[in-house]
Scaffold this active site. Structure first.
Site, short mmCIF file in Angstrom:
data_model
loop_
_atom_site.label_atom_id
_atom_site.label_comp_id
_atom_site.label_asym_id
_atom_site.label_seq_id
_atom_site.Cartn_x
_atom_site.Cartn_y
_atom_site.Cartn_z
N LYS A 120 6.57 6.45 14.88
CA LYS A 120 6.67 6.94 13.50
C LYS A 120 7.55 8.18 13.54
CE LYS A 120 2.85 4.93 11.31
NZ LYS A 120 1.49 5.44 11.37
N HIS A 141 8.04 14.21 11.43
CA HIS A 141 8.53 14.74 10.15
C HIS A 141 8.06 16.17 9.91
CE1 HIS A 141 4.56 14.08 8.51
NE2 HIS A 141 4.61 12.80 8.84
N HIS A 176 4.65 17.46 10.66
CA HIS A 176 4.22 17.72 12.04
C HIS A 176 4.56 19.12 12.52
CE1 HIS A 176 4.55 13.20 12.32
NE2 HIS A 176 3.29 13.46 12.61
N1 ARG Z 1 -2.16 11.56 15.97
C1 ARG Z 1 -2.97 12.13 14.93
C2 ARG Z 1 -2.20 12.16 13.62
O1 ARG Z 1 -0.98 12.16 13.63
C3 ARG Z 1 -3.41 13.53 15.22
C4 ARG Z 1 -4.25 13.67 16.45
C5 ARG Z 1 -5.11 14.87 16.40
N2 ARG Z 1 -5.87 15.10 17.57
C6 ARG Z 1 -7.05 14.53 17.88
N3 ARG Z 1 -7.61 14.86 19.01
N4 ARG Z 1 -7.64 13.72 17.06
O2 ARG Z 1 -2.83 12.21 12.57
#
Ligand code: ARG
Length: 566
Positions: A127, A130, A133
């Site tokens: 993805k 962006h 982030h």
């Molecule tokens: N990959 C997830 C997102 O983009 C965020 C991960 C956050 N960290 C975790 N340990 N859940 O929404």
């Protein structure tokens, strides 16, 4: 540096019975206006034990203190005892500390021997990376730097979203409509297109969803084809992300993402079962969280596959066992508040006493002027574009204003990226905001470039000096109001860093260095520094040096460079 609060609490403790020295220390304030002293002690709480009005108490104590040389005067005003530090001593104590500690001014060793994990950034593979982030990425990076500055051993983790049903969808889409060459040439946009197409097609042919679930299941079971495709999607995505991290000058100790925990799931499920926490519900397994006012947490789907939350539980247990952290910080958007509350509760119920050491540091939402960002609808601003545009614009400005500057490209990068990061860290993290190109590329006012420019200006003054900053400095020459205002701000810097760590709030540092920059520019505007009188010049240079160093240290904690010329 003299610990003025400590000195004051020592003195006060001789006059106040019934309060511990530490309590007195806690109560000492820094007045908003230096006319009320450099430090103040409010006497309102004492009224009960003294059986007197606070202003009388303040007056009596102030009068009975035998003020040592440290103080210019001690006054009582409406219930407060105000302490005015001798200006020469104040200036000397603060500036000497900076001269000595240099890039360690503001640092401490309160974290010595303690380990802190900071998990941040954690984008989803395949993805776009962006503008949304940027928040986790730069807030997390700064929190890590702040903790490290305070003596903690920090471990930075990028918990990549590299697992889950979406990879089943991607595999199905790729197998149906994808082509290797296109993915290789332009990976993320191509994968995104496939993902979007999957959803369009699945509307018409719902059995695609079923196929996607099957492919993810195959992936979890180690099917060769599924694994190879997934691995490849991950690799090409990481390469793209890496470009952004390099622009931001950010790296991680570990990139163990969600997939890393896939083989650690059976153990978690078994432990949950043993603790009688799993409840069967329509063939799936959940943890009932109703007694805690939360919806149930789905841990294992009816087809046996695990979920985001299962992987978070496994990851936390792994981190405790592998790193033995004292604190485990997650810098993740506030939309996931419930998710974190749920699984923090689950590990507590599993009997892990370290559940209390896990901290979710949430932050607000970024939206676009056209509405919330949506990757599926293609409504998204790529972070790399934002950073690159900021650098380009900075380069144009430098070429206009200072065409002779050496290494223009390097400085343009430091200032352009610094501007974006600084803006990001200017507001309380929990505030939502709307991304605007104009605002991001506007360098006027209280911005990163303004603070960096102030630092470069201080460097330039130091280069023009005709005397050296030696040990014999007459600090009493710095007793003017502008100089003293600056010294007070420098004095607060270590406390600000500490507070920022406790509140997980880098913006406290951002705001403080803006204050320092403003106070410095006022001082600079009204005070000639390279004067003939050598001792006067020397004392002023020492202050300029201390300002330069403190700003650089502050910027460093935000993850921003401090160029010496710009
Ligand atoms: N990959 C997830 C997102 O983009 C965020 C991960 C956050 N960290 C975790 N340990 N859940 O929404």
């Amino acid at each position: 540096m003299i610990d003025f609060k400590k000195e004051i609490s020592d003195i006060l403790s001789k006059h106040i019975q019934g309060l511990q020295i530490d309590e007195i220390l806690e109560m000492i304030e820094i007045p908003p206006n230096p006319q009320m002293g450099d430090f103040a002690f409010p006497c309102f709480k004492l009224a009960k034990t003294f059986r007197k009005a606070p202003n009388l108490i303040a007056q009596e104590i102030a009068e009975s203190i035998q003020a040592p040389n440290l103080f210019e005067k001690i006054e009582s005003v409406s219930g407060y005892i105000n302490f005015f530090i001798d200006k020469g001593i104040f200036a000397q104590s603060v500036i000497e500390e900076v001269l000595q500690k240099k890039d360690q001014f503001g640092a401490s060793d309160i974290g010595k021997g303690k380990k802190v994990i900071v998990e941040f950034s954690s984008p989803n593979i395949a993805k776009p990376f962006h503008i949304g982030h940027i928040r986790s990425t730069v807030i997390g990076n700064s929190i890590h730097k702040i903790y490290r500055f305070l003596g903690y051993k920090t471990i930075t983790i990028n918990h990549l979203g590299d697992y889950g049903t979406q990879f089943g969808k991607l595999i199905v889409a790729y197998k149906n409509w994808g082509n290797r060459q296109e993915v290789e040439e332009d990976p993320i946009p191509t994968l995104l297109k496939l993902y979007v197409k999957f959803h369009e097609e699945a509307e018409k042919e719902p059995q695609l969803e079923e196929e996607a679930r099957e492919w993810f299941k195959k992936l979890e079971e180690g099917n060769q084809e599924a694994k190879e495709l997934w691995q490849w999607f991950r690799e090409v995505s990481l390469k793209e992300f890496d470009r952004v991290y390099r622009l931001l000058n950010i790296s991680f100790d570990s990139y163990a993402g969600e997939s890393f925990y896939s083989d650690k799931m059976p153990r978690v499920l078994k432990m949950l079962e043993e603790k009688n926490l799993l409840v069967e519900s329509k063939g799936a397994d959940i943890v009932d969280l109703e007694p805690y006012g939360m919806p149930p947490a789905l841990i294992r789907k009816s087809d046996g596959s695990t979920l985001y939350i299962t992987r978070d539980i496994a990851a936390a247990i792994y981190r405790k066992e592998h790193y033995d952290f004292d604190k485990n910080i997650y810098v993740v958007a506030s939309q996931q508040n419930l998710h974190f509350q749920q699984w923090f509760k689950i590990i507590e119920l599993m009997g892990y006493e370290w559940a209390k050491d896990c901290v979710h540091v949430p932050f607000g939402l970024v939206s676009l002027e056209e509405g919330t960002m949506s990757t599926r609808k293609g409504r998204v601003v790529f972070l790399e574009d934002v950073l690159k545009k900021a650098v380009e614009k900075t380069k144009e400005i430098i070429q206009e204003k200072n065409a002779g500057l050496e290494n223009i490209d390097e400085v343009a990068k430091q200032v352009g990226i610094g501007a974006v990061v600084f803006q990001e860290l200017s507001n309380n993290r929990i505030k939502d905001y709307v991304f605007s190109w104009d605002k991001t590329l506007n360098f006027e006012g209280e911005t990163g470039p303004y603070v960096q420019y102030t630092h470069a200006r201080a460097c330039s003054v130091l280069r023009k000096a005709t005397v050296e900053i030696t040990n014999s400095i007459d600090y009493r020459l710095l007793s003017g109001e502008d100089a003293m205002n600056l010294i007070r701000l420098l004095h607060q810097f270590p406390d600000v860093v500490l507070e920022a760590s406790k509140k997980y709030e880098p913006s406290m540092i951002t705001r403080h260095i803006v204050d320092i920059a403003q106070a410095f520019n006022k001082f600079y505007h009204d005070t000639p520094i390279i004067v003939e009188d050598e001792s006067l010049q020397k004392s002023r240079l020492a202050l300029v040096y201390a300002v330069k160093q403190t700003i650089a240290n502050g910027l460093g904690l935000l993850g921003i460079a401090a160029p010496e010329k710009m």
